[in-house]
Every structure is written in structure tokens, then in C-alpha cells.
Scaffold this motif. Structure first.
Motif, PDB file in Angstrom:
ATOM      1  N   TYR A 357       0.789  -1.239   0.000  1.00 14.64           N
ATOM      2  CA  TYR A 357       0.000   0.000   0.000  1.00 14.64           C
ATOM      3  C   TYR A 357       0.820   1.286   0.000  1.00 14.64           C
ATOM      4  O   TYR A 357       0.289   2.360  -0.196  1.00 14.64           O
ATOM      5  N   CYS A 358       2.132   1.257   0.199  1.00 12.01           N
ATOM      6  CA  CYS A 358       2.909   2.482   0.437  1.00 12.01           C
ATOM      7  C   CYS A 358       2.958   3.452  -0.742  1.00 12.01           C
ATOM      8  O   CYS A 358       2.765   4.644  -0.588  1.00 12.01           O
ATOM      9  N   TYR A 359       3.284   2.933  -1.909  1.00 13.41           N
ATOM     10  CA  TYR A 359       3.765   3.783  -3.000  1.00 13.41           C
ATOM     11  C   TYR A 359       2.672   4.131  -4.006  1.00 13.41           C
ATOM     12  O   TYR A 359       1.620   3.502  -4.043  1.00 13.41           O
ATOM     13  N   ILE A 360       2.980   5.086  -4.879  1.00 12.86           N
ATOM     14  CA  ILE A 360       2.017   5.410  -5.935  1.00 12.86           C
ATOM     15  C   ILE A 360       1.793   4.184  -6.817  1.00 12.86           C
ATOM     16  O   ILE A 360       0.670   3.933  -7.275  1.00 12.86           O
ATOM     17  N   GLU A 361       2.864   3.394  -7.008  1.00 14.12           N
ATOM     18  CA  GLU A 361       2.712   2.182  -7.817  1.00 14.12           C
ATOM     19  C   GLU A 361       1.757   1.199  -7.129  1.00 14.12           C
ATOM     20  O   GLU A 361       0.982   0.509  -7.794  1.00 14.12           O
ATOM     21  N   SER A 362       1.825   1.138  -5.777  1.00  9.85           N
ATOM     22  CA  SER A 362       0.889   0.287  -5.032  1.00  9.85           C
ATOM     23  C   SER A 362      -0.535   0.781  -5.237  1.00  9.85           C
ATOM     24  O   SER A 362      -1.472  -0.013  -5.422  1.00  9.85           O
ATOM     25  N   TYR A 363      -0.699   2.093  -5.198  1.00  5.68           N
ATOM     26  CA  TYR A 363      -2.028   2.694  -5.326  1.00  5.68           C
ATOM     27  C   TYR A 363      -2.640   2.370  -6.686  1.00  5.68           C
ATOM     28  O   TYR A 363      -3.808   1.979  -6.781  1.00  5.68           O
ATOM     29  N   PHE A 364      -1.825   2.507  -7.731  1.00  8.83           N
ATOM     30  CA  PHE A 364      -2.334   2.171  -9.070  1.00  8.83           C
ATOM     31  C   PHE A 364      -2.660   0.681  -9.163  1.00  8.83           C
ATOM     32  O   PHE A 364      -3.702   0.279  -9.687  1.00  8.83           O
ATOM     33  N   TRP A 365      -1.735  -0.150  -8.674  1.00  6.63           N
ATOM     34  CA  TRP A 365      -1.935  -1.598  -8.807  1.00  6.63           C
ATOM     35  C   TRP A 365      -3.175  -2.060  -8.042  1.00  6.63           C
ATOM     36  O   TRP A 365      -3.984  -2.845  -8.563  1.00  6.63           O
ATOM     37  N   ASN A 366      -3.337  -1.567  -6.832  1.00  7.90           N
ATOM     38  CA  ASN A 366      -4.457  -2.015  -6.001  1.00  7.90           C
ATOM     39  C   ASN A 366      -5.800  -1.626  -6.590  1.00  7.90           C
ATOM     40  O   ASN A 366      -6.799  -2.318  -6.403  1.00  7.90           O
ATOM     41  N   ASN A 367      -5.819  -0.498  -7.281  1.00  6.35           N
ATOM     42  CA  ASN A 367      -7.105   0.015  -7.757  1.00  6.35           C
ATOM     43  C   ASN A 367      -7.371  -0.238  -9.232  1.00  6.35           C
ATOM     44  O   ASN A 367      -8.526  -0.335  -9.637  1.00  6.35           O
ATOM     45  N   TRP A 368      -6.288  -0.299 -10.028  1.00  5.01           N
ATOM     46  CA  TRP A 368      -6.502  -0.389 -11.476  1.00  5.01           C
ATOM     47  C   TRP A 368      -5.658  -1.465 -12.156  1.00  5.01           C
ATOM     48  O   TRP A 368      -5.675  -1.582 -13.372  1.00  5.01           O
ATOM     49  N   GLY A 369      -4.906  -2.221 -11.373  1.00  3.17           N
ATOM     50  CA  GLY A 369      -4.200  -3.401 -11.888  1.00  3.17           C
ATOM     51  C   GLY A 369      -3.336  -3.141 -13.113  1.00  3.17           C
ATOM     52  O   GLY A 369      -2.580  -2.165 -13.162  1.00  3.17           O
TER      53      GLY A 369
END
Ligand SMILES: [Zn+2]
Length: 428
Positions: A357-369
Motif C-alpha cells: 500500500y505504500c507507493y504510488i505504484e501500489s495505489y495504481f496496482w491495487n485500484n486499477w491493476g
């Protein structure tokens, strides 16, 4: 009596926040910030009390010899130290020795009499803790920095110059920092071309304040996509670019190495940015775009490492934190950049398990794969490909331009000059 005191206090409370909000740069005086000093020794004035300046102390150690202490920044994740930047005046005709720690960059940069920045020579930086600088009789003042610097005002000035020359580019405020500084985003696309087939590209830099290579990459990218060249016009027809030049605006102004003004790592707040308005401002824009009709498809997060790598690199997120299909998507962009410039050969590929959940990359992956190819790029302060010369700000601008050109291969678009007739997608 009690009423009068209460009234006075109330008036003060009402007035203070307004004046602070309206003049964010009239921020606390230098004594509040130990890295902002003005000190005169042996007739030389050492000054770090300005945008992006940083030097904690300087003391005499002999005639024209000075011991400099650079600022150790304390954050909640530990200390960080390498950035310095300061001016010296009244140096004409002297040979000045500075004992200053610069192990993360063996050849720091200097400009004399407001000239251009350049790397110091081996003779000027004979060791990782010493600089020996000779000034001619007409060389009155000089400025030194850890690496080719770009402060808060300097960065926005350069971005503004590039945006103003292009009538397909604009800027907007995306909010204020913790200390009240403005944060801006540039948007570039050809408004005469329908957005239907355009790809939205996100870029941001300077999450970590001292990582100045990211600013030069961003400026090179912005220079290309705002240019009045076939490549620039092509880019604007096929893409919508959203570029946030500075995330950690307070840290950049204060001359920090890594953390923000609260000692927090802005990079790790994407899961919950409630403590830090800078990351929250970027996340709000990301959400806005992802909810729109043309969501972000590529997101580039620009940083610097202080380690001596032969090449710059991306952190490719790997299975099982992402799918193997996503690994291939990331690799396609890495390969495209490799093909776009001799300054990048992917000699030091880095992989990581994406944090949940930390990074912007986590944010994109978690929400938009897999629909958003988000990666961090890391510059360094050492040698460049392919000729092993010391890397400069101009090299990073070239890498930034290549990051834009790499999008053509990544999206499998026709080569520049071989598109369908423009009338097929022009709005009339
Ligand atoms: Zn970083």
C-alpha cells in the motif's frame, strides 16, 4: 479588562493565519532552520539562506581553510544527509580549501560569478571530504552544490518558460503544501485533436527533496512534449501529459536531502496521505483522472539513488506482488527506453516486490491493476553511458526526452511522419 484581552487575542488569531496563507514564502526566519545560515569568516560570506540552500555551519581551520558541516536531516524513518548548496562572496584571488563531506558525489558542482553550473574538476575535488577552489581576480563570488540544483522557484521558472512557449500547454494549481507553498501541474495535449485515441501519461518528480536528477529528467521530457518540432507536435496529438514538477516543495525550498518539512517520507504515504497534503494533492488528481474518460495509462515517478551504478534504472515490480503479465508490460517500457537513447542500456535492472500500500505504484496496482504501467526511475550522480564521462543535468534532460519518445514504441504507434493524414483525427 478580560473582554479587551480576549478581543485582542481573537483579532490576532484572525489576522495571523491570513497573512501566513497569503505569503507562504515569508516563512519562519533562518534561525528556525539550522541549514539556513549567513556567516562571514576572513572576509568571505557563506550564505545558504535562500531557496534550496543548505549548509549547517562553517568554521575557520586556517588561512583560507574552512570546515563545513552539512545538514543531517532527522526524519521519522531515520537521518538523511548529502544535500548542500551555498554561496561564497569576496573570493577573488584566493585559493580556498573547504573540508566538506561529499562521498555520495565525488565531483560536486560550482558556478562562478553567476555563470553556468559545471562539475568540479578532479583537482578541485581531490578527495571525498575536501574541495580546493582557485578564484581569479575577477571572480568575486561562487555558488556550490551537491549536484546540478533546481530549487522551488527555479524549477517553476523553467517549467513556466516551457509551458508559455507552447499554446497547447497550461498549468494549474493542485493545492498547497504543509507549509503553504503552491503546488502546480502542467498539462500538455493538442486541443485540436480529439482525445478519443489519446493516451494519458502521468509524471512527477522530487518526492525526495535532494533527488535533483528527477527534475532534469522531467524538464527534458517537458521540453520535448512542448517543442515546436515534428516530435513535439506528434506527442501532443497522441498523448495527454500531466506533469507535477515538484511534490516535496517544502523540502526542496529548505534544501533537504530526502524528507518533507515534517520529517515524513512523502513517497510512502499513498495508502493514507492524511498526514501530508503534498501526497494527498497528487492523489486527488490521480483519482480525478482515473474517474474520467481518459484514465492514466503510464505513470513515471522520478527519483535519484546515491549509489554508484553504471546505469540509471527502473524498479520493475515482479510476481507475486504483481502478475507476470504486468512484469511484461513494465519490461516493454524499459526496453522502449533502451531503444530510444544510448544513455540507457538497462545495465542495472532492479526488481522489487511491490509494497501492498505504500507507493504510488501500489495505489495504481491495487485500484486499477494492469491498466496502469507505473514505475519509479532512479538517476544517480556518477558516470554516464556510453562514454563513462561524469553525468550532467543535460544528460538527464536527454534521458527525459527519450522517456517521451519511448512511448511511441510502448504504445506501438506509427513512426513520426508516417501517421494517417491528420484530417482523420482533426476536429473541425
Ligand atoms: Zn527517492
Amino acid at each position: 479588562m478580560r473582554v479587551n484581552i480576549f478581543t485582542s487575542v481573537l483579532l490576532i488569531l484572525l489576522l495571523i493565519p491570513m497573512s501566513v496563507a497569503e505569503e507562504p514564502d515569508s516563512l519562519p526566519a533562518s534561525e528556525t532552520y539550522p541549514e539556513k545560515i549567513v556567516k562571514t569568516l576572513q572576509g568571505i560570506t557563506f550564505d545558504s539562506d535562500y531557496d534550496n540552500g543548505s549548509l549547517q555551519d562553517v568554521i575557520e581551520a586556517g588561512e583560507n581553510v574552512f570546515n563545513c558541516t552539512i545538514y543531517t536531516e532527522q526524519g521519522e524513518l531515520g537521518s538523511s544527509i548529502y544535500w548542500f548548496r551555498f554561496k561564497m562572496t569576496s573570493v577573488a584571488g584566493r585559493i580556498i580549501t573547504l573540508n566538506i563531506y561529499h562521498s555520495q558525489n565525488p565531483l560536486p558542482v560550482i558556478r562562478v560569478n553567476d555563470g553556468g553550473w559545471r562539475r568540479m574538476t578532479d583537482a578541485e575535488a581531490p578527495s571525498l571530504s575536501k574541495l580546493v577552489l582557485s578564484f581569479a581576480a575577477d571572480e568575486d563570488h561562487a555558488e556550490l552544490a551537491f549536484f546540478f540544483p533546481s530549487g522551488y522557484d527555479e524549477t517553476y521558472q523553467q517549467v513556466g518558460d516551457l509551458v508559455r512557449r507552447c499554446d497547447m500547454a497550461s498549468t494549474e494549481s493542485i493545492g498547497l503544501s504543509y507549509m503553504g507553498r503552491s503546488m502546480w501541474m502542467a498539462t500538455i495535449t493538442d486541443s485540436h485533436v480529439a482525445d478519443t485515441n489519446k493516451h494519458r501519461i502521468w509524471m512527477h518528480s522530487r518526492t525526495h527533496a535532494g533527488e535533483a536528477t528527477g527534475t532534469h529528467v522531467m524538464l527534458g521530457f517537458l521540453n520535448l512534449v512542448t517543442s515546436n518540432s515534428p516530435a513535439g507536435r506528434y506527442m501532443r496529438r497522441h498523448f495527454i501529459f500531466n506533469i507535477v514538477p515538484l511534490l516535496n516543495v517544502d523540502g526542496v525550498y529548505l534544501g533537504y536531502t530526502r524528507w518533507d518539512s515534517q520529517g515524513i517520507d512523502p513517497e510512502q504515504q499513498w495508502g493514507n496521505p492524511s498526514r501530508i497534503p503534498e501526497t494527498a494533492n497528487l492523489r486527488a488528481k490521480v483519482d480525478e483522472f482515473m474517474d474520467g474518460s481518459h484514465p492514466i495509462e503510464v505513470a513515471l515517478n522520478l527519483h535519484s539513488t546515491y549509489i554508484n551504478y553504471a546505469d540509471t534504472f527502473f524498479y520493475k515490480h515482479v510476481y507475486s506482488s504483481v502478475t507476470t503479465a504486468f512484469e511484461a508490460i513494465e519490461q516493454r517500457y524499459i526496453d522502449a527506453l533502451d531503444h530510444a537513447t544510448p544513455l540507457f542500456d538497462n545495465l542495472n535492472p532492479q526488481t522489487s516486490q511491490l509494497h501492498p500500500y505504500c507507493y504510488i505504484e501500489s495505489y495504481f496496482w491495487n485500484n486499477w491493476g494492469e491498466s496502469v504501467m507505473a514505475m519509479t526511475h532512479e538517476g544517480h550522480f556518477f558516470h554516464r553511458l556510453p562514454d563513462n564521462l561524469w553525468i550532467t543535468n543535460e544528460d538527464y534532460k536527454d534521458i527525459g526526452a527519450a522517456m517521451a519518445m519511448a512511448l511511441i514504441e510502448y504504445f506501438n504507434l506509427p513512426p513520426i511522419g508516417e501517421e494517417s493524414p491528420p484530417t482523420s483525427w482533426m476536429i473541425y
